[in-house]
Scaffold this active site. Structure first.
Site, short mmCIF file in Angstrom:
data_model
loop_
_atom_site.label_atom_id
_atom_site.label_comp_id
_atom_site.label_asym_id
_atom_site.label_seq_id
_atom_site.Cartn_x
_atom_site.Cartn_y
_atom_site.Cartn_z
CG ASP A 1 -1.40 11.70 23.15
OD1 ASP A 1 -1.16 12.57 23.99
OD2 ASP A 1 -1.25 10.48 23.37
CG ASP B 1 -2.04 -1.02 1.11
OD1 ASP B 1 -2.22 -1.56 -0.01
OD2 ASP B 1 -2.73 -1.27 2.11
N GLY B 2 2.02 1.20 0.66
CA GLY B 2 2.90 2.36 0.69
C GLY B 2 3.40 2.75 -0.69
CG ASN C 1 -3.90 6.11 3.52
OD1 ASN C 1 -4.79 5.80 2.74
ND2 ASN C 1 -3.10 5.22 4.05
#
Length: 378
Positions: A231, A121-122, A201
């Protein structure tokens, strides 16, 4: 007499009201200046379509050249040169350019008609980043990595997949992207060239190595939504809803929808839940003046900038989605006949996404069902 007395009381109260100073309400609605609106007009993304024109230029984007990748690229190039001799094959400018491919850069004059990715996917996210200034060509993805949400094809099917593209039978799913613009405290753009970042994404604001929580003001279409103490925050596309956002507790959204998903990362308030906005919304994340920590920015897993108090990022739907070719494009005649007499989706209408959330996420698979599959107990 009673009527006269009542009228005197009314006049007395009106006189006092005129003299009384106006009180400032304790809760005011904060509206973001219009200068935060970016130049990209939001638009809806079509769910799908077909490739009309025959590709002339193909770009190969691959992961690091391990031995299986080297053999796969060699077989792919041999097949293209033999079957489609008039097609030019390009490769991005790297040290491991395969023999038989021409060098290509994002500034090259050649117009790419088809992107072929070999990896995980990267690799697709990297291919998307190569076309950050405009439209993305159709993407044909082959699985040679660890994840497979964006990988409908196995590398052994590359000949059938190419045949469907060149014959005009390939169908595509337009996966939405995000356009992100960074602003300084004085509302001037941080980037010198003025170009927006294109994200497939998600974009994530996080506290990084700081021990303190981030304080981030969230604006939707210029109107203040809330002050987030957490965070960090994630704004994702429907495609990215099964990535970082899902790990942070966000919803799963079908990739054919056009929406923006806002997911908090470990918020201080338990009532801060994920939200889904229409693609026409413009979301602004501004680091609060009282924030004790700057916010690092990562886009599709790549670190890019750090925002300090008063600085902001504007996120909206990009007009340039990523057209991904579906696996249903290579359905065979035998598959069609078999599906005609079975339940479920009709020929060419099966959903890769439904298959993926079941096979990759084990969606709604209970401990008992997993045990039954593993040990085949009855």
């Amino acid at each position: 007499m009673l009527a006269v007395f009542r009228r005197s009381l009314v006049h007395k109260h009106l006189f006092r009201a005129r003299l009384a100073p106006k009180r400032t309400p304790t809760h005011t609605r904060t509206v973001l200046p219009r200068t935060f609106t970016t130049s990209i007009p939001p638009q809806s993304t079509p769910a799908g379509g077909q490739i009309q024109n025959r590709p002339k230029n193909i770009l190969i984007v691959n992961k690091l050249r391990t031995q299986p990748v080297i053999h796969a690229i060699a077989a792919f190039l041999d097949h293209v040169h033999e079957t489609y001799p008039d097609v030019r094959v390009f490769h991005e400018d790297r040290d491991d350019i395969p023999h038989g491919a021409e060098v290509w850069k994002p500034t090259s004059p050649e117009k790419i008609d088809l992107v072929v990715t070999l990896g995980g996917d990267g690799t697709i996210l990297h291919a998307s980043s190569l076309f950050s200034a405009g439209a993305v060509p159709p993407v044909l993805s082959f699985s040679m990595g660890t994840l497979g949400f964006l990988l409908p094809f196995h590398i052994d099917d590359f000949d059938r997949a190419l045949e469907s593209v060149f014959s005009g039978r390939a169908t595509v799913l337009h996966r939405m992207r995000l356009a992100c613009t960074l602003y300084n405290k004085d509302l001037s753009k941080k980037s010198k060239d003025g170009d927006d970042w294109q994200v497939m994404n998600e974009i994530a604001l996080h506290r990084g190595s700081s021990p303190h929580l981030n304080t981030i003001d969230i604006f939707v279409d210029g109107q203040h939504l809330t002050e987030a103490v957490s965070d960090g925050l994630i704004v994702s596309t429907p495609t990215g809803s099964t990535a970082y956002s899902l790990s942070a507790g966000g919803p799963i959204v079908h990739p054919s929808l056009s929406a923006l998903v806002l997911t908090p990362i470990c918020p201080r308030s338990l009532s801060f839940r994920p939200l889904v906005f229409p693609s026409s919304s413009i979301i602004t994340l501004r680091i609060g003046d009282r924030s004790r920590a700057p916010a690092g920015i990562s886009m599709d897993g790549r670190s890019s900038h750090v925002l300090h108090p008063g600085e902001s990022i504007v996120v909206q739907a990009s007009p340039f989605p990523v057209p991904c070719i579906n696996r249903s494009s290579i359905i065979s005649t035998s598959d069609v006949e078999q599906m005609r007499h079975s339940e479920g989706a009709g020929p060419g209408k099966e959903d890769d996404w439904v298959r993926d959330i079941n096979n990759l996420l084990q969606y709604n698979a209970t401990f008992r069902s997993k045990a039954l599959l593993r040990y085949s107990r009855t």
